[in-house]
Design a protein around this motif. Structure first.
Motif, mmCIF file in Angstrom:
data_model
loop_
_atom_site.group_PDB
_atom_site.id
_atom_site.type_symbol
_atom_site.label_atom_id
_atom_site.label_comp_id
_atom_site.label_asym_id
_atom_site.label_seq_id
_atom_site.Cartn_x
_atom_site.Cartn_y
_atom_site.Cartn_z
ATOM 1 N N PRO A 1 -4.410 -16.729 -44.039
ATOM 2 C CA PRO A 1 -4.006 -15.761 -43.021
ATOM 3 C C PRO A 1 -4.459 -16.105 -41.605
ATOM 4 N N ALA A 2 -5.532 -16.875 -41.483
ATOM 5 C CA ALA A 2 -6.024 -17.294 -40.165
ATOM 6 C C ALA A 2 -6.159 -18.819 -40.181
ATOM 7 N N PRO A 3 -5.078 -19.541 -39.886
ATOM 8 C CA PRO A 3 -5.088 -21.010 -40.062
ATOM 9 C C PRO A 3 -6.241 -21.725 -39.362
ATOM 10 N N LEU A 4 -6.633 -21.265 -38.183
ATOM 11 C CA LEU A 4 -7.696 -21.959 -37.458
ATOM 12 C C LEU A 4 -9.048 -21.821 -38.150
ATOM 13 N N PHE A 5 -9.228 -20.764 -38.943
ATOM 14 C CA PHE A 5 -10.486 -20.563 -39.656
ATOM 15 C C PHE A 5 -10.679 -21.591 -40.771
ATOM 16 N N VAL A 6 -9.637 -22.343 -41.092
ATOM 17 C CA VAL A 6 -9.765 -23.419 -42.084
ATOM 18 C C VAL A 6 -10.827 -24.424 -41.631
ATOM 19 N N LEU A 7 -10.988 -24.586 -40.321
ATOM 20 C CA LEU A 7 -11.999 -25.514 -39.792
ATOM 21 C C LEU A 7 -13.387 -25.171 -40.298
ATOM 22 N N PHE A 8 -13.702 -23.891 -40.438
ATOM 23 C CA PHE A 8 -15.028 -23.485 -40.928
ATOM 24 C C PHE A 8 -15.244 -23.986 -42.350
ATOM 25 N N TYR A 9 -14.189 -23.928 -43.167
ATOM 26 C CA TYR A 9 -14.302 -24.338 -44.566
ATOM 27 C C TYR A 9 -14.291 -25.857 -44.710
ATOM 28 N N MET A 10 -13.867 -26.550 -43.657
ATOM 29 C CA MET A 10 -13.964 -28.006 -43.658
ATOM 30 C C MET A 10 -15.377 -28.462 -43.326
ATOM 31 N N LEU A 11 -16.081 -27.664 -42.531
ATOM 32 C CA LEU A 11 -17.398 -28.061 -42.038
ATOM 33 C C LEU A 11 -18.549 -27.463 -42.837
ATOM 34 N N LEU A 12 -18.297 -26.316 -43.494
ATOM 35 C CA LEU A 12 -19.378 -25.589 -44.158
ATOM 36 C C LEU A 12 -19.039 -25.295 -45.607
ATOM 37 N N GLU A 13 -20.064 -24.914 -46.363
ATOM 38 C CA GLU A 13 -19.848 -24.422 -47.715
ATOM 39 C C GLU A 13 -19.082 -23.092 -47.645
ATOM 40 N N PRO A 14 -18.319 -22.749 -48.694
ATOM 41 C CA PRO A 14 -17.474 -21.548 -48.613
ATOM 42 C C PRO A 14 -18.206 -20.271 -48.205
ATOM 43 N N PHE A 15 -19.399 -20.029 -48.761
ATOM 44 C CA PHE A 15 -20.086 -18.782 -48.419
ATOM 45 C C PHE A 15 -20.522 -18.785 -46.963
ATOM 46 N N ALA A 16 -21.021 -19.900 -46.471
ATOM 47 C CA ALA A 16 -21.427 -19.995 -45.056
ATOM 48 C C ALA A 16 -20.214 -19.835 -44.144
ATOM 49 N N ALA A 17 -19.082 -20.429 -44.529
ATOM 50 C CA ALA A 17 -17.860 -20.295 -43.741
ATOM 51 C C ALA A 17 -17.383 -18.847 -43.734
ATOM 52 N N PHE A 18 -17.510 -18.175 -44.876
ATOM 53 C CA PHE A 18 -17.105 -16.771 -44.980
ATOM 54 C C PHE A 18 -17.960 -15.896 -44.062
ATOM 55 N N LEU A 19 -19.283 -16.120 -44.081
ATOM 56 C CA LEU A 19 -20.174 -15.330 -43.230
ATOM 57 C C LEU A 19 -19.928 -15.614 -41.748
ATOM 58 N N LEU A 20 -19.668 -16.873 -41.407
ATOM 59 C CA LEU A 20 -19.364 -17.206 -40.017
ATOM 60 C C LEU A 20 -18.088 -16.489 -39.573
ATOM 61 N N SER A 21 -17.088 -16.458 -40.451
ATOM 62 C CA SER A 21 -15.848 -15.727 -40.142
ATOM 63 C C SER A 21 -16.148 -14.254 -39.889
ATOM 64 N N GLN A 22 -17.009 -13.696 -40.733
ATOM 65 C CA GLN A 22 -17.339 -12.277 -40.589
ATOM 66 C C GLN A 22 -18.049 -12.002 -39.271
ATOM 67 N N TRP A 23 -18.961 -12.870 -38.890
ATOM 68 C CA TRP A 23 -19.701 -12.665 -37.633
ATOM 69 C C TRP A 23 -18.762 -12.807 -36.435
ATOM 70 N N ILE A 24 -17.856 -13.753 -36.499
ATOM 71 C CA ILE A 24 -16.913 -13.969 -35.393
ATOM 72 C C ILE A 24 -16.014 -12.755 -35.208
ATOM 73 N N ILE A 25 -15.519 -12.185 -36.313
ATOM 74 C CA ILE A 25 -14.628 -11.030 -36.142
ATOM 75 C C ILE A 25 -15.398 -9.808 -35.644
ATOM 76 N N LEU A 26 -16.686 -9.711 -35.972
ATOM 77 C CA LEU A 26 -17.504 -8.636 -35.410
ATOM 78 C C LEU A 26 -17.610 -8.785 -33.896
ATOM 79 N N ILE A 27 -17.910 -9.991 -33.446
ATOM 80 C CA ILE A 27 -18.085 -10.235 -32.009
ATOM 81 C C ILE A 27 -16.771 -10.040 -31.260
ATOM 82 N N VAL A 28 -15.704 -10.638 -31.780
ATOM 83 C CA VAL A 28 -14.400 -10.520 -31.116
ATOM 84 C C VAL A 28 -13.927 -9.075 -31.107
ATOM 85 N N GLY A 29 -14.140 -8.366 -32.232
ATOM 86 C CA GLY A 29 -13.747 -6.958 -32.300
ATOM 87 C C GLY A 29 -14.475 -6.125 -31.266
#
Length: 596
Positions: free
Chosen positions: A82-110
């Motif tokens: 659903p968020a193609p650019l967020f694929v970069l997080f999963y390329m660089l990090l383990e899935p759980f770390a990428a998931f948490l980074l996504s969550q923190w980013i949407i908190l800040i952007v929101g």
């Protein structure tokens, strides 16, 4: 004097944004402490969308068009994140770390987006802070990226582009580069199918209306709005090129399973009520607290008129007028969603060919959380700033009302948020029993299974029973089952043959699979659609009717079952070992049956 005022405002905004960043960190603390023991909403996240990110990241630098890990080879168009650019997080990090980074980013952007938007609409930093703090607490799904949390910043950027000299605009956003950049970025961090089409339709309608009005009034057309629409459209075209190509130029014989989806109608009133409150899935705003706030605004307006306070009366009238306009927009969206679910509309959808049948117009409701919080901002602004000339007691009471709204709204959100579950787990420790990330994916158990089988995972295929197939796929197994909103219809028919006798036992599971089918799972009449069978149940499948010959035709070697299959011998299944695979704290007992 103007410079001093501007400096004061910039300092206030800076401190408020710092408060928002601090709040985002506080909201992340339970997840950081618990790690993979965190309780995550697994529906539509861990059971499906997360795998789309993992697979997209795995094959990002390849020309692979079919992912072999799920559904016996799923076309990449059936696993678009659903968020193609967020694929970069999963390329660089383990899935759980990428998931948490996504969550923190949407908190800040929101937070940042809602703060800037309400700041521009009301010019009130404190009200902006409260509104943004409420918005960032809404339980957004990280796998959906900026679909909803990025909307306020998108609207703010569009407004800055449309009226760059507005006094409440951030100085850096008055130049066209930053707004255009974020508008394009939003299209890469959100889904065209889920919310992008609604953003494009709304922006297009606004641009068209203002263009017609400019022609009537013989003024300059809103070229900047058309630029914003063009940039947003271009971004979605780029990030969804393969899907658009599949829809417009389908390959011979490649018919999506959506061609057989049959939608169920709802009556208008019940559908309208559901969309209005609490909202559709993933887009709940829990705005019930606005009712007493609206009543308070009306009482204040009446009191101001009685005491002949012209300034306060004008202020309240202006705020309520703008709030009413936002409410009309909300009612329009709710009405469109409700109409889309009526029997007449559903009949047309079921008859529509191809992609038109699968198009879900009701997702325009994903615009509602942002609209509700803009409405909240106007109502809070009506209560708070107009009190400057009032007696001190009145000012304190109005400030108290604003804080009370914030507290009640936050409490309402917390009750319905996974954050509450994680706080409870932190407080109760090991006594808290819930399905968390670690237990859902059961990496420790699947490592045992992989070792016991002792073959390269790409050499055999598996299916899951009473367990979400995503758990096996996450751990590297190649699955015949899986979750996708766009996979070949021919495969759905083939997979159905495996459990045709089970589906015949129960109308509910038969209609669930035949009329929808996104979850291409082994479903049983005995346990229905329950895919997280706990080991403490100590249950079993007593009379399982599976076509194991069809399983063998598809290349299936093993069934991962969350409980005993009591008629395994009749089905030609043999246990890999008598004892189940488990750990002390595992959610599952997994019995591995070999298909003979």
């Amino acid at each position: 004097m103007k410079k001093i005022t501007a400096l004061y405002r910039s300092h206030t905004d800076f401190y408020n944004i710092c408060i928002g960043l601090l709040l985002s960190l506080l909201l992340m603390i339970p997840y950081l402490i618990l790690g993979t023991g965190s309780i995550i909403t697994y529906h539509d996240q861990l059971d499906g969308e997360l795998l789309n990110y993992i697979l997209s990241a795995k094959y990002f630098f390849t020309d692979v068009k079919t992912y072999p890990e799920i559904l016996n080879g799923l076309p990449s168009t059936g696993a678009i994140p659903p968020a193609p650019l967020f694929v970069l997080f999963y390329m660089l990090l383990e899935p759980f770390a990428a998931f948490l980074l996504s969550q923190w980013i949407i908190l800040i952007v929101g937070f940042l987006g809602m703060y800037l938007l309400i700041r521009r609409l009301t010019a009130a930093p404190f009200v902006s802070l409260i509104s943004a703090a409420i918005f960032m607490q809404l339980p957004f799904y990280p796998v959906y990226g900026l679909c909803i949390p990025g909307q306020p910043l998108l609207v703010y950027c569009i407004l800055c582009l449309y009226q760059p000299e507005h006094p409440a605009s951030c100085r850096k956003f008055r130049r066209g580069i930053l707004p255009v950049a974020f508008i394009f970025l939003y299209s890469l961090c959100s889904s065209l199918v889920l919310v992008g089409f609604a953003c494009l339709l709304t922006l297009g309608a606004a641009a068209l209306y203002l263009t017609v009005r400019s022609l009537i009034n013989k003024t300059a057309p809103p070229w900047r709005l058309w630029l914003a629409l063009a940039v947003l459209t271009a971004g979605y075209l780029i990030s969804n090129l393969s899907l658009i190509r599949q829809i417009l130029f389908p390959a011979p014989g490649q018919i999506s399973h959506k061609a057989e989806v049959i939608y169920t109608p709802q009556d208008f009133l019940s559908s309208f009520a559901q969309v209005f409150y609490p909202g559709v899935s993933y887009a709940e705003a829990w705005q019930l607290v606005l009712l007493p706030l609206a009543v308070l605004c009306l009482l204040l307006a009446a009191a101001a008129k009685l005491r002949h306070d012209t300034a306060d009366t004008l202020h309240l009238r202006s705020c309520l007028k703008k709030a009413a306009a936002v409410l009309c927009f909300i009612l329009l969206l709710c009405t469109l969603c409700a109409l889309y679910s009526t029997p007449f509309a559903v009949r047309l959808r079921n008859l529509a060919p191809g992609a038109l049948s699968g198009f879900n117009m009701s997702r325009i409701a994903w615009l509602l959380p942002t609209a509700w919080l803009v409405l909240t901002g106007y109502l809070l602004f009506a209560v708070y700033p107009g009190a400057k000339a009032a007696p001190k007691l009145s000012r304190w009471l109005r400030c108290l009302a604003v804080f009370l709204v914030f507290a009640l709204y936050s409490l309402m959100i917390l009750i319905h948020s996974p954050l509450r579950l994680n706080i409870s787990k932190l407080l109760k420790g090991g006594d808290y029993y819930a399905l968390d990330w670690e237990r859902f994916y059961a990496t420790d158990i699947f490592e045992q299974i992989g070792g016991a089988i002792g073959r390269p995972k790409e050499d055999y295929r598996v299916v899951s029973l009473g367990i979400y197939p995503a758990a096996a796929a996450y751990n590297g197994f190649y699955c015949l089952d899986g979750y996708s909103n766009n996979y070949p219809l021919s495969y759905k028919h083939t997979f159905r043959e495996i459990m045709a006798d089970e589906l015949a036992k129960n109308d509910y599971i038969r209609q669930y699979f035949d009329c929808w089918g996104n979850r291409c799972y082994l479903t049983t009449a005995e346990h229905s659609n329950y895919y997280t069978i706990e080991k403490k149940w100590n249950s079993g499948f007593h009379d399982l009717a599976l076509n194991t010959e069809k399983l063998k035709e598809l290349g299936c070697d093993y069934i991962f079952s969350a409980t005993w299959i009591l008629n395994a011998d009749e089905l030609g299944l043999e246990l890999l070992r008598e004892a189940p695979f488990e750990t002390e704290n595992s959610w599952y007992n997994i019995y591995v049956y070999e298909v003979k």
